[in-house]
Design a protein around this motif. Structure first.
Motif, PDB file in Angstrom:
ATOM      1  N   SER A 195       0.841  -1.134  -0.001  1.00  0.00           N
ATOM      2  CA  SER A 195      -0.023  -0.101   0.093  1.00  0.00           C
ATOM      3  C   SER A 195       0.848   1.289  -0.015  1.00  0.00           C
ATOM      4  N   ALA A 196       0.357   2.341  -0.280  1.00  0.00           N
ATOM      5  CA  ALA A 196       1.089   3.629  -0.340  1.00  0.00           C
ATOM      6  C   ALA A 196       1.446   4.096   1.031  1.00  0.00           C
ATOM      7  N   ALA A 197       0.725   3.744   2.197  1.00  0.00           N
ATOM      8  CA  ALA A 197       1.360   3.967   3.486  1.00  0.00           C
ATOM      9  C   ALA A 197       2.587   3.078   3.699  1.00  0.00           C
ATOM     10  N   PHE A 198       2.250   1.867   3.257  1.00  0.00           N
ATOM     11  CA  PHE A 198       3.767   1.001   3.659  1.00  0.00           C
ATOM     12  C   PHE A 198       4.893   1.679   2.575  1.00  0.00           C
ATOM     13  N   GLU A 199       4.759   1.958   1.534  1.00  0.00           N
ATOM     14  CA  GLU A 199       5.766   2.538   0.797  1.00  0.00           C
ATOM     15  C   GLU A 199       6.278   3.848   1.372  1.00  0.00           C
ATOM     16  N   GLU A 200       5.429   4.712   2.041  1.00  0.00           N
ATOM     17  CA  GLU A 200       6.097   5.645   2.922  1.00  0.00           C
ATOM     18  C   GLU A 200       6.780   5.320   3.960  1.00  0.00           C
ATOM     19  N   ILE A 201       6.360   4.179   4.635  1.00  0.00           N
ATOM     20  CA  ILE A 201       7.612   3.572   5.824  1.00  0.00           C
ATOM     21  C   ILE A 201       8.847   3.205   5.105  1.00  0.00           C
ATOM     22  N   ALA A 202       8.588   2.372   3.883  1.00  0.00           N
ATOM     23  CA  ALA A 202       9.815   1.905   3.178  1.00  0.00           C
ATOM     24  C   ALA A 202      10.895   3.145   2.794  1.00  0.00           C
ATOM     25  N   GLU A 203      10.088   4.115   2.225  1.00  0.00           N
ATOM     26  CA  GLU A 203      10.997   5.470   1.809  1.00  0.00           C
ATOM     27  C   GLU A 203      11.589   5.995   3.175  1.00  0.00           C
ATOM     28  N   THR A 204      10.969   5.946   4.144  1.00  0.00           N
ATOM     29  CA  THR A 204      11.678   6.637   5.499  1.00  0.00           C
ATOM     30  C   THR A 204      12.706   5.682   5.912  1.00  0.00           C
ATOM     31  N   PHE A 205      12.392   4.533   5.623  1.00  0.00           N
ATOM     32  CA  PHE A 205      13.654   3.640   6.226  1.00  0.00           C
ATOM     33  C   PHE A 205      14.946   3.957   5.432  1.00  0.00           C
ATOM     34  N   GLU A 206      14.528   4.294   4.101  1.00  0.00           N
ATOM     35  CA  GLU A 206      15.926   4.287   3.210  1.00  0.00           C
ATOM     36  C   GLU A 206      16.689   5.460   3.598  1.00  0.00           C
ATOM     37  N   PHE A 207      16.042   6.566   4.425  1.00  0.00           N
ATOM     38  CA  PHE A 207      16.718   7.501   4.939  1.00  0.00           C
ATOM     39  C   PHE A 207      17.358   7.441   6.360  1.00  0.00           C
ATOM     40  N   LEU A 208      16.947   6.537   6.857  1.00  0.00           N
ATOM     41  CA  LEU A 208      17.295   6.214   8.208  1.00  0.00           C
ATOM     42  C   LEU A 208      18.372   5.101   8.309  1.00  0.00           C
ATOM     43  N   ASP A 209      19.600   5.693   8.043  1.00  0.00           N
ATOM     44  CA  ASP A 209      20.686   4.639   8.036  1.00  0.00           C
ATOM     45  C   ASP A 209      21.181   3.711   9.117  1.00  0.00           C
ATOM     46  N   ASP A 210      20.905   4.092  10.434  1.00  0.00           N
ATOM     47  CA  ASP A 210      21.299   3.473  11.560  1.00  0.00           C
ATOM     48  C   ASP A 210      19.873   2.765  12.099  1.00  0.00           C
ATOM     49  N   TRP A 211      20.314   1.557  12.434  1.00  0.00           N
ATOM     50  CA  TRP A 211      19.126   0.563  12.794  1.00  0.00           C
ATOM     51  C   TRP A 211      18.367   1.000  14.036  1.00  0.00           C
ATOM     52  N   GLU A 212      19.092   1.542  15.093  1.00  0.00           N
ATOM     53  CA  GLU A 212      18.596   2.341  16.274  1.00  0.00           C
ATOM     54  C   GLU A 212      17.330   3.362  15.791  1.00  0.00           C
ATOM     55  N   ASP A 213      17.921   4.147  14.676  1.00  0.00           N
ATOM     56  CA  ASP A 213      16.760   5.098  14.300  1.00  0.00           C
ATOM     57  C   ASP A 213      15.675   4.529  13.739  1.00  0.00           C
ATOM     58  N   ARG A 214      15.975   3.482  12.914  1.00  0.00           N
ATOM     59  CA  ARG A 214      14.707   2.657  12.276  1.00  0.00           C
ATOM     60  C   ARG A 214      13.834   2.065  13.636  1.00  0.00           C
ATOM     61  N   TYR A 215      14.558   1.471  14.516  1.00  0.00           N
ATOM     62  CA  TYR A 215      13.669   0.869  15.636  1.00  0.00           C
ATOM     63  C   TYR A 215      12.840   1.873  16.333  1.00  0.00           C
ATOM     64  N   ARG A 216      13.424   3.092  16.456  1.00  0.00           N
ATOM     65  CA  ARG A 216      12.805   4.129  17.081  1.00  0.00           C
ATOM     66  C   ARG A 216      11.609   4.458  16.174  1.00  0.00           C
ATOM     67  N   HIS A 217      11.763   4.681  14.960  1.00  0.00           N
ATOM     68  CA  HIS A 217      10.642   4.892  14.101  1.00  0.00           C
ATOM     69  C   HIS A 217       9.783   3.795  14.024  1.00  0.00           C
ATOM     70  N   VAL A 218       9.851   2.694  14.252  1.00  0.00           N
ATOM     71  CA  VAL A 218       8.868   1.602  14.430  1.00  0.00           C
ATOM     72  C   VAL A 218       8.065   1.881  15.559  1.00  0.00           C
ATOM     73  N   ILE A 219       8.923   2.244  16.715  1.00  0.00           N
ATOM     74  CA  ILE A 219       7.957   2.398  18.043  1.00  0.00           C
ATOM     75  C   ILE A 219       7.197   3.591  17.798  1.00  0.00           C
ATOM     76  N   GLU A 220       7.631   4.687  17.148  1.00  0.00           N
ATOM     77  CA  GLU A 220       6.806   5.655  17.240  1.00  0.00           C
ATOM     78  C   GLU A 220       5.621   5.608  16.270  1.00  0.00           C
ATOM     79  N   LEU A 221       5.696   4.787  15.256  1.00  0.00           N
ATOM     80  CA  LEU A 221       4.503   4.181  14.358  1.00  0.00           C
ATOM     81  C   LEU A 221       3.589   3.737  15.469  1.00  0.00           C
ATOM     82  N   GLY A 222       3.977   2.919  16.307  1.00  0.00           N
ATOM     83  CA  GLY A 222       3.188   2.114  17.136  1.00  0.00           C
ATOM     84  C   GLY A 222       2.535   2.910  18.329  1.00  0.00           C
TER      85      GLY A 222
END
Length: 143
Positions: free
Chosen positions: A3-30
């Motif tokens: 979906s478009a919403a998932f594509e947006e998450i995937a695009e955000t993940f491309e800009f977050l180089d560090d896994w800890e930043d990605r982890y924090r982003h997943v928590i913020e989504l929750g």
């Protein structure tokens, strides 16, 4: 077929180089998700196979393969709540027929989740995907 919403998450993940930043982003989504009412946190909505407490409540509009799929979810673990938000973005708004065609493993691999989740969390994520697919499949079969 995400979906478009998932594509947006995937695009955000491309800009977050560090896994800890990605982890924090997943928590913020929750954290941004609406909580599931306590009345719906029952055995019928509980997902087996997760180390954390997880509930998924389907919201299906229509009947048969063209019914539109959505769900609410909840967990007692922040990262799992975030994973529910990722799955919500992946599946919500698709028809149940489209839900069954989503390559969840491939789509989630784009986020690099498999490389950074514990075995228990990965198993729980698979259990949530299986529950969503089962709910969609039941809707298609009932047509």
């Amino acid at each position: 077929m995400a979906s478009a919403a998932f594509e947006e998450i995937a695009e955000t993940f491309e800009f977050l180089d560090d896994w800890e930043d990605r982890y924090r982003h997943v928590i913020e989504l929750g954290k941004a998700m609406d909580p599931l009412e306590e009345a719906f946190r029952v055995p019928a909505t509980k997902v087996d196979g997760c180390a954390s407490q997880v509930w998924i409540l389907p919201r299906i509009e229509g009947q048969g393969p063209d019914a539109v799929f959505s769900f609410q979810g909840e967990s007692d673990a922040m990262i799992v709540r975030g994973l529910i938000a990722v799955l919500h973005a992946l599946y919500s708004g698709l028809t149940v027929d489209e839900v069954l065609k989503v390559d969840a493993g491939g789509e989630l691999a784009r986020l690099g989740l498999n490389d950074h989740l514990s075995a228990q969390r990965s198993n729980g994520l698979r259990a949530m995907v299986e529950r969503i697919r089962k709910l969609a499949g039941e809707t298609v079969a009932a047509a």
